[in-house]
Motif scaffolding. Structure first.
Motif, PDB file in Angstrom:
ATOM      1  N   MET A  17       0.851  -1.192   0.000  1.00 21.13           N
ATOM      2  CA  MET A  17       0.000   0.000   0.000  1.00 21.13           C
ATOM      3  C   MET A  17       0.891   1.248   0.000  1.00 21.13           C
ATOM      4  O   MET A  17       1.495   1.580   1.010  1.00 21.13           O
ATOM      5  CB  MET A  17      -0.902   0.007   1.241  1.00 21.13           C
ATOM      6  N   PRO A  18       0.991   1.970  -1.143  1.00 18.10           N
ATOM      7  CA  PRO A  18       1.860   3.156  -1.201  1.00 18.10           C
ATOM      8  C   PRO A  18       1.268   4.297  -0.403  1.00 18.10           C
ATOM      9  O   PRO A  18       0.073   4.587  -0.487  1.00 18.10           O
ATOM     10  CB  PRO A  18       1.888   3.480  -2.703  1.00 18.10           C
ATOM     11  N   LEU A  19       2.124   4.937   0.409  1.00 22.85           N
ATOM     12  CA  LEU A  19       1.687   6.069   1.221  1.00 22.85           C
ATOM     13  C   LEU A  19       2.559   7.271   0.919  1.00 22.85           C
ATOM     14  O   LEU A  19       3.702   7.151   0.460  1.00 22.85           O
ATOM     15  CB  LEU A  19       1.771   5.731   2.711  1.00 22.85           C
ATOM     16  N   LEU A  20       2.038   8.442   1.217  1.00 22.48           N
ATOM     17  CA  LEU A  20       2.783   9.689   1.020  1.00 22.48           C
ATOM     18  C   LEU A  20       3.485  10.053   2.321  1.00 22.48           C
ATOM     19  O   LEU A  20       2.881   9.988   3.401  1.00 22.48           O
ATOM     20  CB  LEU A  20       1.802  10.795   0.625  1.00 22.48           C
ATOM     21  N   GLU A  67       5.989  17.389  -3.312  1.00 19.72           N
ATOM     22  CA  GLU A  67       6.177  18.723  -3.868  1.00 19.72           C
ATOM     23  C   GLU A  67       4.913  19.183  -4.602  1.00 19.72           C
ATOM     24  O   GLU A  67       4.469  20.329  -4.463  1.00 19.72           O
ATOM     25  CB  GLU A  67       7.370  18.711  -4.831  1.00 19.72           C
ATOM     26  N   PHE A  68       4.336  18.272  -5.365  1.00 19.48           N
ATOM     27  CA  PHE A  68       3.113  18.564  -6.114  1.00 19.48           C
ATOM     28  C   PHE A  68       1.963  18.888  -5.156  1.00 19.48           C
ATOM     29  O   PHE A  68       1.212  19.856  -5.344  1.00 19.48           O
ATOM     30  CB  PHE A  68       2.779  17.358  -6.994  1.00 19.48           C
ATOM     31  N   LEU A  69       1.842  18.090  -4.105  1.00 21.97           N
ATOM     32  CA  LEU A  69       0.771  18.308  -3.125  1.00 21.97           C
ATOM     33  C   LEU A  69       0.902  19.669  -2.464  1.00 21.97           C
ATOM     34  O   LEU A  69      -0.095  20.385  -2.293  1.00 21.97           O
ATOM     35  CB  LEU A  69       0.799  17.204  -2.070  1.00 21.97           C
ATOM     36  N   GLN A  70       2.113  20.062  -2.092  1.00 24.99           N
ATOM     37  CA  GLN A  70       2.319  21.360  -1.453  1.00 24.99           C
ATOM     38  C   GLN A  70       1.903  22.506  -2.372  1.00 24.99           C
ATOM     39  O   GLN A  70       1.319  23.499  -1.930  1.00 24.99           O
ATOM     40  CB  GLN A  70       3.790  21.517  -1.051  1.00 24.99           C
ATOM     41  N   MET A  71       2.187  22.359  -3.660  1.00 21.36           N
ATOM     42  CA  MET A  71       1.770  23.392  -4.615  1.00 21.36           C
ATOM     43  C   MET A  71       0.248  23.491  -4.676  1.00 21.36           C
ATOM     44  O   MET A  71      -0.321  24.585  -4.704  1.00 21.36           O
ATOM     45  CB  MET A  71       2.314  23.057  -6.014  1.00 21.36           C
ATOM     46  N   LEU A  72      -0.422  22.341  -4.706  1.00 18.71           N
ATOM     47  CA  LEU A  72      -1.882  22.338  -4.792  1.00 18.71           C
ATOM     48  C   LEU A  72      -2.521  22.949  -3.554  1.00 18.71           C
ATOM     49  O   LEU A  72      -3.550  23.615  -3.639  1.00 18.71           O
ATOM     50  CB  LEU A  72      -2.389  20.903  -4.987  1.00 18.71           C
ATOM     51  N   ARG A  82       0.169  14.288 -15.701  1.00 16.96           N
ATOM     52  CA  ARG A  82      -1.023  13.446 -15.537  1.00 16.96           C
ATOM     53  C   ARG A  82      -0.694  12.179 -14.751  1.00 16.96           C
ATOM     54  O   ARG A  82      -1.463  11.757 -13.887  1.00 16.96           O
ATOM     55  CB  ARG A  82      -1.601  13.087 -16.906  1.00 16.96           C
ATOM     56  N   LYS A  83       0.467  11.563 -15.060  1.00 21.85           N
ATOM     57  CA  LYS A  83       0.875  10.358 -14.331  1.00 21.85           C
ATOM     58  C   LYS A  83       1.170  10.684 -12.864  1.00 21.85           C
ATOM     59  O   LYS A  83       0.832   9.918 -11.961  1.00 21.85           O
ATOM     60  CB  LYS A  83       2.103   9.750 -14.994  1.00 21.85           C
ATOM     61  N   LEU A  84       1.798  11.840 -12.644  1.00 21.89           N
ATOM     62  CA  LEU A  84       2.090  12.274 -11.272  1.00 21.89           C
ATOM     63  C   LEU A  84       0.801  12.498 -10.494  1.00 21.89           C
ATOM     64  O   LEU A  84       0.686  12.092  -9.322  1.00 21.89           O
ATOM     65  CB  LEU A  84       2.915  13.560 -11.304  1.00 21.89           C
ATOM     66  N   LYS A  85      -0.169  13.106 -11.143  1.00 20.60           N
ATOM     67  CA  LYS A  85      -1.457  13.355 -10.492  1.00 20.60           C
ATOM     68  C   LYS A  85      -2.117  12.042 -10.098  1.00 20.60           C
ATOM     69  O   LYS A  85      -2.671  11.924  -8.996  1.00 20.60           O
ATOM     70  CB  LYS A  85      -2.368  14.136 -11.439  1.00 20.60           C
ATOM     71  N   GLN A  86      -2.048  11.027 -10.974  1.00 21.05           N
ATOM     72  CA  GLN A  86      -2.653   9.737 -10.662  1.00 21.05           C
ATOM     73  C   GLN A  86      -1.936   9.046  -9.509  1.00 21.05           C
ATOM     74  O   GLN A  86      -2.571   8.478  -8.619  1.00 21.05           O
ATOM     75  CB  GLN A  86      -2.637   8.838 -11.901  1.00 21.05           C
ATOM     76  N   ARG A  87      -0.576   9.122  -9.511  1.00 22.26           N
ATOM     77  CA  ARG A  87       0.182   8.521  -8.406  1.00 22.26           C
ATOM     78  C   ARG A  87      -0.151   9.194  -7.083  1.00 22.26           C
ATOM     79  O   ARG A  87      -0.315   8.541  -6.050  1.00 22.26           O
ATOM     80  CB  ARG A  87       1.688   8.623  -8.670  1.00 22.26           C
ATOM     81  N   GLN A 135      -2.898  10.799  -6.304  1.00 27.66           N
ATOM     82  CA  GLN A 135      -4.263  10.433  -5.913  1.00 27.66           C
ATOM     83  C   GLN A 135      -4.293   9.037  -5.301  1.00 27.66           C
ATOM     84  O   GLN A 135      -4.957   8.814  -4.274  1.00 27.66           O
ATOM     85  CB  GLN A 135      -5.184  10.486  -7.131  1.00 27.66           C
ATOM     86  N   ASP A 136      -3.576   8.085  -5.910  1.00 30.14           N
ATOM     87  CA  ASP A 136      -3.556   6.721  -5.378  1.00 30.14           C
ATOM     88  C   ASP A 136      -2.972   6.687  -3.966  1.00 30.14           C
ATOM     89  O   ASP A 136      -3.481   5.989  -3.084  1.00 30.14           O
ATOM     90  CB  ASP A 136      -2.724   5.814  -6.294  1.00 30.14           C
ATOM     91  N   LYS A 137      -1.894   7.452  -3.746  1.00 31.35           N
ATOM     92  CA  LYS A 137      -1.273   7.461  -2.417  1.00 31.35           C
ATOM     93  C   LYS A 137      -2.175   8.130  -1.376  1.00 31.35           C
ATOM     94  O   LYS A 137      -2.276   7.662  -0.236  1.00 31.35           O
ATOM     95  CB  LYS A 137       0.079   8.164  -2.476  1.00 31.35           C
ATOM     96  N   LEU A 138      -2.841   9.213  -1.781  1.00 33.75           N
ATOM     97  CA  LEU A 138      -3.750   9.883  -0.849  1.00 33.75           C
ATOM     98  C   LEU A 138      -4.934   8.983  -0.515  1.00 33.75           C
ATOM     99  O   LEU A 138      -5.410   8.961   0.628  1.00 33.75           O
ATOM    100  CB  LEU A 138      -4.238  11.209  -1.449  1.00 33.75           C
TER     101      LEU A 138
END
Length: 486
Positions: A1-4, A18-23, A51-56, A58-61
């Protein structure tokens, strides 16, 4: 189970972090801006990577949802108990798949016990079905017969609950339709639904059935405008709970608190309503949509009481809630409308610049089905905007919109208050914006307005500021306009 890894910083921070902090910190960034920040350029390649980063991410969240704390008392009361059942069901399923049958009956017995204590019939059914499968696997005929007996009872109970839920949702859907459909539902279907739900409640004493019955009774009373009855129904529910007739793992007094406050608003007991708002609000978790819904009642009570400083404070709290971005579009638009009305009476406290106010007013449609209940408020707001702008040409257009809307939607007795308010505003233009003439000619209409009771919820257009107070404000704007012309 991948976690952030939320705590990761510097070199340890992942691209997802990094992406999450920007959002979170810069909510208005475009896709091209995000690509440049993360990858140094905006191109088809970096957009594909984004797009791939966004999906990864989302899956981790999503994986973190398994670790949420459901024990906070400000969550709906059933949530922690239902989550216990879901966790046990998941554990039993995984154990069965992984060959850990020796532990399965222990987990399942706990599951069915907690599910029945909490009246989560679907969970209890699923637990006994798994137990039945287990009994066959180990060739335990005594356990199998016990499972069959429990399943027969629960299948019958669940059938009654499903009928109650179907009646509730189909009726609620019909009540959200056009006024003619709502009128037919109120006069014919709703009494039959309440009668049938009462029968099912008497037969089963199931909380699921009672919940549907309680909500239908409340809908019936509020749609008909009988808000004293609304208060009575909530009182009856609290009494049943005190008598031990309602499951403490299911009955949530926040629901009755919400309706109690709403009844105080609609019956004009504004000071009494404001007195309970703060202690009641503390019972709602700030991450829930119920917190925002309750805050709407709080704000409307303050606006109707003329407590505009309090209304401004409520509006600030709504904006400062970190979960405000989770609001659905319709709810966010209602808050925009509340803010615009506060701007009419307290421009500084509303947190809107005049330009932003003008943009907000002009982008709202004159009449839209998805603004049901707020169309009159929108038309009045637009009228005030153009009145303050001294835009007589636009005001003539608003007059036409008022006449058109009145002719199509305000012909019934239930629309008396909105119809009278429209006619008062029409006087403004007809009498050439003369405040004294408007006050004199409008005196009769304002007396009729004061004598007109608020309509039922099925027909009500929301008065964000009472029409009587809006007329007073209109005369003040006209007087100010007259003095500026001199």
């Amino acid at each position: 189970m991948p976690l952030l890894e939320f705590g990761a910083k510097g070199d340890n921070a992942t691209r997802e972090t990094e992406f999450l902090q920007m959002l979170v910190t810069e909510t208005n960034l475009t896709k091209s801006q995000l690509a440049r920040r993360l990858y140094g350029e905006n191109s088809e390649t970096t957009q594909a990577a984004l797009r791939k980063l966004k999906q990864r991410l989302q899956d981790k969240l999503m994986s973190h949802l398994f670790f949420l704390d459901n024990t906070d008392s400000r969550h709906p009361v059933h949530r922690r108990y239902e989550q216990q059942c879901l966790d046990l069901h998941h554990q039993a399923t995984v154990l069965w798949r992984e060959g850990g049958q020796g532990l399965v009956p222990q987990v399942l017995r706990k599951l069915v016990r907690l599910a029945e204590e909490g009246e989560f019939t679907s969970m209890a059914l699923s637990g006994w079905q798994m137990m039945r499968s287990y009994s066959v696997e180990i060739n335990d005929t005594t356990l199998f017969r016990q499972c069959q007996t429990e399943l027969e009872r629960l299948v019958s109970l669940r059938a009654a609950e499903e009928e109650a839920e179907d009646l509730f949702w189909s009726t609620k859907s019909a009540l959200g339709g056009v006024i003619t459909v709502r009128t037919e539902v109120l006069n014919t279907k709703l009494p039959q639904v309440v009668a049938r739900l009462t029968e099912l409640w008497d037969q089963t004493r199931s909380y699921t059935v009672y919940n549907a019955l309680l909500k239908m009774r409340l809908f019936s009373a509020e749609m008909a405008g009988d808000f004293e009855k609304v208060a009575g129904i909530t009182g009856e529910a609290e009494a049943l709970f005190a008598q031990g007739q309602l499951n403490p793992k299911r009955f949530d007094s926040r629901f009755t608190k919400f309706y109690h406050t709403y009844a105080l608003l609609r019956t004009g007991r504004l000071r009494e309503g404001l007195a309970v708002c703060e202690p009641y609000l503390a019972a709602f978790h700030i991450s829930s949509t119920n917190w925002f819904s309750y805050l709407e009642n709080y704000l409307l009570l303050a606006m109707h009481a003329g407590e505009y400083d309090k209304a401004a404070d409520v509006l600030r709290r709504q904006q400062q809630n970190p979960n405000v971005g989770k609001l659905v579009v319709s709810a966010a638009q209602r808050w925009d409308l509340y803010r615009a009305y506060l701007f009419l009476v307290r421009p500084k406290e509303a947190g809107l610049r005049p330009l932003h106010f003008a943009q907000l007013v002009q982008r709202v449609p004159d009449h839209a089905k998805n603004k049901q209940g707020y169309n009159v408020a929108i038309l009045i707001l637009q009228f005030f905007h153009f009145l303050r702008e001294n835009n007589e040409e636009a005001l003539q257009g608003r007059l036409e919109s008022l006449r058109k809307y009145e002719g199509m939607h305000l012909r019934t007795e239930n629309a008396t208050r909105s119809r009278l308010m429209f006619r008062l505003l029409q006087l403004v233009v007809k009498l050439n914006f003369d405040p004294q003439a408007c006050a004199k000619k409008g005196a009769g209409l304002i007396e009729k307005l004061r004598a007109s009771p608020a309509p039922g919820e099925a027909y009500a257009e929301v008065e964000i500021i009472p029409y009587e107070a809006l007329w007073t404000l209109t005369l003040q704007v006209l007087e100010q306009r007259r003095q500026e012309v001199r």
